[in-house]
Design a protein around this motif. Structure first.
Motif, PDB file in Angstrom:
ATOM      1  N   CYS A 167       0.834  -1.201   0.000  1.00  0.00           N
ATOM      2  CA  CYS A 167       0.000   0.000   0.000  1.00  0.00           C
ATOM      3  C   CYS A 167       0.870   1.253   0.000  1.00  0.00           C
ATOM      4  O   CYS A 167       0.568   2.234  -0.689  1.00  0.00           O
ATOM      5  CB  CYS A 167      -0.917   0.000   1.221  1.00  0.00           C
ATOM      6  N   GLY A 168       1.969   1.212   0.755  1.00  0.00           N
ATOM      7  CA  GLY A 168       2.879   2.350   0.800  1.00  0.00           C
ATOM      8  C   GLY A 168       3.535   2.622  -0.542  1.00  0.00           C
ATOM      9  O   GLY A 168       3.747   3.782  -0.916  1.00  0.00           O
ATOM     10  N   ILE A 169       3.850   1.559  -1.285  1.00  0.00           N
ATOM     11  CA  ILE A 169       4.443   1.717  -2.611  1.00  0.00           C
ATOM     12  C   ILE A 169       3.462   2.418  -3.544  1.00  0.00           C
ATOM     13  O   ILE A 169       3.823   3.364  -4.264  1.00  0.00           O
ATOM     14  CB  ILE A 169       4.858   0.350  -3.186  1.00  0.00           C
ATOM     15  N   ILE A 170       2.216   1.954  -3.533  1.00  0.00           N
ATOM     16  CA  ILE A 170       1.185   2.577  -4.381  1.00  0.00           C
ATOM     17  C   ILE A 170       0.963   4.028  -3.969  1.00  0.00           C
ATOM     18  O   ILE A 170       0.868   4.935  -4.803  1.00  0.00           O
ATOM     19  CB  ILE A 170      -0.136   1.790  -4.289  1.00  0.00           C
ATOM     20  N   LEU A 171       0.901   4.240  -2.650  1.00  0.00           N
ATOM     21  CA  LEU A 171       0.709   5.592  -2.123  1.00  0.00           C
ATOM     22  C   LEU A 171       1.852   6.505  -2.552  1.00  0.00           C
ATOM     23  O   LEU A 171       1.640   7.654  -2.956  1.00  0.00           O
ATOM     24  CB  LEU A 171       0.607   5.538  -0.597  1.00  0.00           C
ATOM     25  N   GLY A 172       3.072   5.996  -2.477  1.00  0.00           N
ATOM     26  CA  GLY A 172       4.239   6.781  -2.838  1.00  0.00           C
ATOM     27  C   GLY A 172       4.263   7.157  -4.307  1.00  0.00           C
ATOM     28  O   GLY A 172       4.644   8.274  -4.669  1.00  0.00           O
ATOM     29  N   VAL A 173       3.835   6.225  -5.179  1.00  0.00           N
ATOM     30  CA  VAL A 173       3.804   6.492  -6.615  1.00  0.00           C
ATOM     31  C   VAL A 173       2.857   7.646  -6.932  1.00  0.00           C
ATOM     32  O   VAL A 173       3.205   8.586  -7.658  1.00  0.00           O
ATOM     33  CB  VAL A 173       3.401   5.234  -7.399  1.00  0.00           C
ATOM     34  N   PHE A 174       1.651   7.582  -6.367  1.00  0.00           N
ATOM     35  CA  PHE A 174       0.664   8.622  -6.669  1.00  0.00           C
ATOM     36  C   PHE A 174       0.967   9.931  -5.932  1.00  0.00           C
ATOM     37  O   PHE A 174       0.672  11.015  -6.453  1.00  0.00           O
ATOM     38  CB  PHE A 174      -0.745   8.127  -6.331  1.00  0.00           C
ATOM     39  N   ASN A 175       1.553   9.838  -4.741  1.00  0.00           N
ATOM     40  CA  ASN A 175       1.947  11.054  -4.027  1.00  0.00           C
ATOM     41  C   ASN A 175       3.039  11.783  -4.802  1.00  0.00           C
ATOM     42  O   ASN A 175       3.001  13.011  -4.965  1.00  0.00           O
ATOM     43  CB  ASN A 175       2.442  10.694  -2.621  1.00  0.00           C
ATOM     44  N   PHE A 176       3.995  11.014  -5.306  1.00  0.00           N
ATOM     45  CA  PHE A 176       5.044  11.605  -6.129  1.00  0.00           C
ATOM     46  C   PHE A 176       4.481  12.120  -7.449  1.00  0.00           C
ATOM     47  O   PHE A 176       4.854  13.196  -7.919  1.00  0.00           O
ATOM     48  CB  PHE A 176       6.136  10.573  -6.404  1.00  0.00           C
ATOM     49  N   GLY A 177       3.553  11.351  -8.056  1.00  0.00           N
ATOM     50  CA  GLY A 177       2.950  11.768  -9.314  1.00  0.00           C
ATOM     51  C   GLY A 177       2.221  13.088  -9.177  1.00  0.00           C
ATOM     52  O   GLY A 177       2.266  13.934 -10.078  1.00  0.00           O
ATOM     53  N   ASN A 178       1.562  13.286  -8.048  1.00  0.00           N
ATOM     54  CA  ASN A 178       0.871  14.541  -7.794  1.00  0.00           C
ATOM     55  C   ASN A 178       1.847  15.714  -7.873  1.00  0.00           C
ATOM     56  O   ASN A 178       1.573  16.731  -8.520  1.00  0.00           O
ATOM     57  CB  ASN A 178       0.209  14.477  -6.410  1.00  0.00           C
ATOM     58  N   ILE A 179       3.008  15.566  -7.227  1.00  0.00           N
ATOM     59  CA  ILE A 179       4.009  16.632  -7.224  1.00  0.00           C
ATOM     60  C   ILE A 179       4.664  16.772  -8.592  1.00  0.00           C
ATOM     61  O   ILE A 179       4.864  17.886  -9.098  1.00  0.00           O
ATOM     62  CB  ILE A 179       5.073  16.346  -6.146  1.00  0.00           C
ATOM     63  N   LEU A 180       4.994  15.628  -9.214  1.00  0.00           N
ATOM     64  CA  LEU A 180       5.661  15.656 -10.506  1.00  0.00           C
ATOM     65  C   LEU A 180       4.830  16.375 -11.563  1.00  0.00           C
ATOM     66  O   LEU A 180       5.313  17.290 -12.245  1.00  0.00           O
ATOM     67  CB  LEU A 180       5.945  14.222 -10.965  1.00  0.00           C
ATOM     68  N   PHE A 181       3.558  15.980 -11.709  1.00  0.00           N
ATOM     69  CA  PHE A 181       2.711  16.581 -12.743  1.00  0.00           C
ATOM     70  C   PHE A 181       2.374  18.036 -12.412  1.00  0.00           C
ATOM     71  O   PHE A 181       2.172  18.853 -13.319  1.00  0.00           O
ATOM     72  CB  PHE A 181       1.446  15.753 -12.925  1.00  0.00           C
ATOM     73  N   TYR A 182       2.314  18.354 -11.120  1.00  0.00           N
ATOM     74  CA  TYR A 182       2.065  19.739 -10.718  1.00  0.00           C
ATOM     75  C   TYR A 182       3.230  20.633 -11.148  1.00  0.00           C
ATOM     76  O   TYR A 182       3.032  21.740 -11.660  1.00  0.00           O
ATOM     77  CB  TYR A 182       1.848  19.804  -9.211  1.00  0.00           C
ATOM     78  N   LEU A 183       4.463  20.138 -10.945  1.00  0.00           N
ATOM     79  CA  LEU A 183       5.635  20.890 -11.368  1.00  0.00           C
ATOM     80  C   LEU A 183       5.695  21.004 -12.891  1.00  0.00           C
ATOM     81  O   LEU A 183       6.052  22.044 -13.440  1.00  0.00           O
ATOM     82  CB  LEU A 183       6.903  20.215 -10.836  1.00  0.00           C
ATOM     83  N   LYS A 184       5.341  19.915 -13.571  1.00  0.00           N
ATOM     84  CA  LYS A 184       5.326  19.944 -15.033  1.00  0.00           C
ATOM     85  C   LYS A 184       4.292  20.937 -15.561  1.00  0.00           C
ATOM     86  O   LYS A 184       4.509  21.597 -16.582  1.00  0.00           O
ATOM     87  CB  LYS A 184       5.042  18.542 -15.584  1.00  0.00           C
ATOM     88  N   ALA A 185       3.159  21.048 -14.863  1.00  0.00           N
ATOM     89  CA  ALA A 185       2.133  22.008 -15.277  1.00  0.00           C
ATOM     90  C   ALA A 185       2.664  23.433 -15.181  1.00  0.00           C
ATOM     91  O   ALA A 185       2.411  24.266 -16.054  1.00  0.00           O
ATOM     92  CB  ALA A 185       0.883  21.851 -14.408  1.00  0.00           C
ATOM     93  N   HIS A 186       3.421  23.710 -14.120  1.00  0.00           N
ATOM     94  CA  HIS A 186       4.002  25.046 -13.970  1.00  0.00           C
ATOM     95  C   HIS A 186       5.055  25.309 -15.050  1.00  0.00           C
ATOM     96  O   HIS A 186       5.184  26.433 -15.540  1.00  0.00           O
ATOM     97  CB  HIS A 186       4.619  25.206 -12.584  1.00  0.00           C
ATOM     98  N   ARG A 187       5.795  24.270 -15.419  1.00  0.00           N
ATOM     99  CA  ARG A 187       6.785  24.437 -16.483  1.00  0.00           C
ATOM    100  C   ARG A 187       6.102  24.635 -17.827  1.00  0.00           C
ATOM    101  O   ARG A 187       6.601  25.359 -18.686  1.00  0.00           O
ATOM    102  CB  ARG A 187       7.680  23.199 -16.542  1.00  0.00           C
ATOM    103  N   ASP A 188       4.969  23.967 -18.008  1.00  0.00           N
ATOM    104  CA  ASP A 188       4.239  24.077 -19.266  1.00  0.00           C
ATOM    105  C   ASP A 188       3.563  25.441 -19.409  1.00  0.00           C
ATOM    106  O   ASP A 188       3.370  25.940 -20.526  1.00  0.00           O
ATOM    107  CB  ASP A 188       3.192  22.960 -19.343  1.00  0.00           C
ATOM    108  N   LEU A 189       3.181  26.033 -18.273  1.00  0.00           N
ATOM    109  CA  LEU A 189       2.548  27.359 -18.262  1.00  0.00           C
ATOM    110  C   LEU A 189       3.339  28.282 -17.341  1.00  0.00           C
ATOM    111  O   LEU A 189       2.835  28.729 -16.301  1.00  0.00           O
ATOM    112  CB  LEU A 189       1.097  27.247 -17.781  1.00  0.00           C
ATOM    113  N   PRO A 190       4.573  28.598 -17.698  1.00  0.00           N
ATOM    114  CA  PRO A 190       5.441  29.361 -16.795  1.00  0.00           C
ATOM    115  C   PRO A 190       4.958  30.764 -16.497  1.00  0.00           C
ATOM    116  O   PRO A 190       5.281  31.324 -15.452  1.00  0.00           O
ATOM    117  CB  PRO A 190       6.792  29.386 -17.537  1.00  0.00           C
TER     118      PRO A 190
END
Length: 288
Positions: free
Chosen positions: A213-236
């Motif tokens: 469960c922690g592995i799955i949680l970690g993947v999506f928790n990281f994905g939340n941050i990763l895609f959020y940062l990518k969104a800011h890079r895409d719309l700087p």
């Protein structure tokens, strides 16, 4: 906008996993340990942080440690809040915590306050009051106290964490992603230490299902941050668009999932609170 959508999906999946933890007897504290292990590994894999040029004497080590303590602690509170008050109210408290750094900006940094900003902040706090489940049980009961206490802790905790992250981002001598890796690593170390103490004292037992469960949680928790940062890079040039769209999307998605998937009941005042939350974020977006 696709990155915003992916970030919203990851954020909601994290809330769903916390909601399902009780049903499947998952230990949230144990899952959080492995969550930060996975988040650390993924941060290193995607961002390749460099430590060769770090000046540790000037680095904000104290802030790193405080965040490392606050992040797993708040994760546990999030799990309790989702369990006792529902995914809708927890997400609202989490998203509306933006008013804490906003007030800090206005009162401490003396940023000019416009009419729209004042109206947006006022409506936001009214929305929080409306989403507290006053209608469930009398406040003299312990359960009723938890019904508003956990969202309040989420609200304050997320706001404080946001202020710390702003301080980290302002430390230009170190890349933000490198700071993020250090924080995740510190959080993992602290969580492991607490888990070992709990196991040795007999308060908990290691279970493999918590690891998965922690592995799955970690993947999506990281994905939340990763895609959020990518969104800011895409719309700087449009960070307010990213922030507003993210918050509105999470509130709407959380409400739909809470009501239709988990059959949560919302009173009329709760529904008004959701509407006011969306309205407040929209007004603040216009104020930007």
């Amino acid at each position: 906008m696709i990155y915003i959508l992916l970030s919203i999906i990851c954020n909601i999946v994290v809330s769903i996993l916390l909601k399902l933890a009780r049903r499947y007897e998952i230990s949230v504290p144990q899952a959080i340990v492995w969550n930060y292990a996975v988040a650390s590994l993924l941060t290193y894999a995607f961002y390749k942080p460099s430590f060769t040029t770090i000046n540790w004497a000037s680095a904000p080590i104290a802030v790193f440690i405080l965040l490392a303590i606050l992040l797993p602690s708040l994760f546990i509170i999030l799990g309790l809040s989702v369990r006792y008050t529902g995914i809708v109210r927890t997400d609202l408290a989490q998203r509306l915590s933006l008013f804490i750094p906003l007030l800090f900006t206005f009162l401490i940094l003396n940023e000019p306050v416009s009419i729209l900003k004042s109206v947006g902040i006022s409506i936001g706090f009214i929305a929080i009051l409306c989403t507290i489940p006053w209608h469930k049980t009398p406040l003299k009961n312990k359960g009723a106290v938890l019904n508003w206490l956990y969202p309040l802790l989420v609200f304050v905790g997320m706001g404080i964490i946001d202020l710390f992250f702003k301080q980290i981002a302002a430390f230009t001598q170190l890349q933000y992603t490198t700071s993020l890796f250090i924080i995740f690593l510190f959080a993992f170390a602290i969580a492991v230490l607490v888990l070992i103490i709990a196991i040795l004292s007999g308060k908990t037992k290691f279970r493999i299902i918590n690891l998965f469960c922690g592995i799955i949680l970690g993947v999506f928790n990281f994905g939340n941050i990763l895609f959020y940062l990518k969104a800011h890079r895409d719309l700087p040039n449009n960070p307010s668009v990213v922030f507003s769209a993210m918050n509105i999307g999470v509130i709407i998605a959380g409400a739909l999932i809470g009501v239709y998937l988990f059959k949560e009941k919302l009173s009329k005042i709760n529904r008004i609170g959701i509407f006011l939350a969306i309205l407040a974020i929209f007004i603040l977006y216009l104020a930007k």
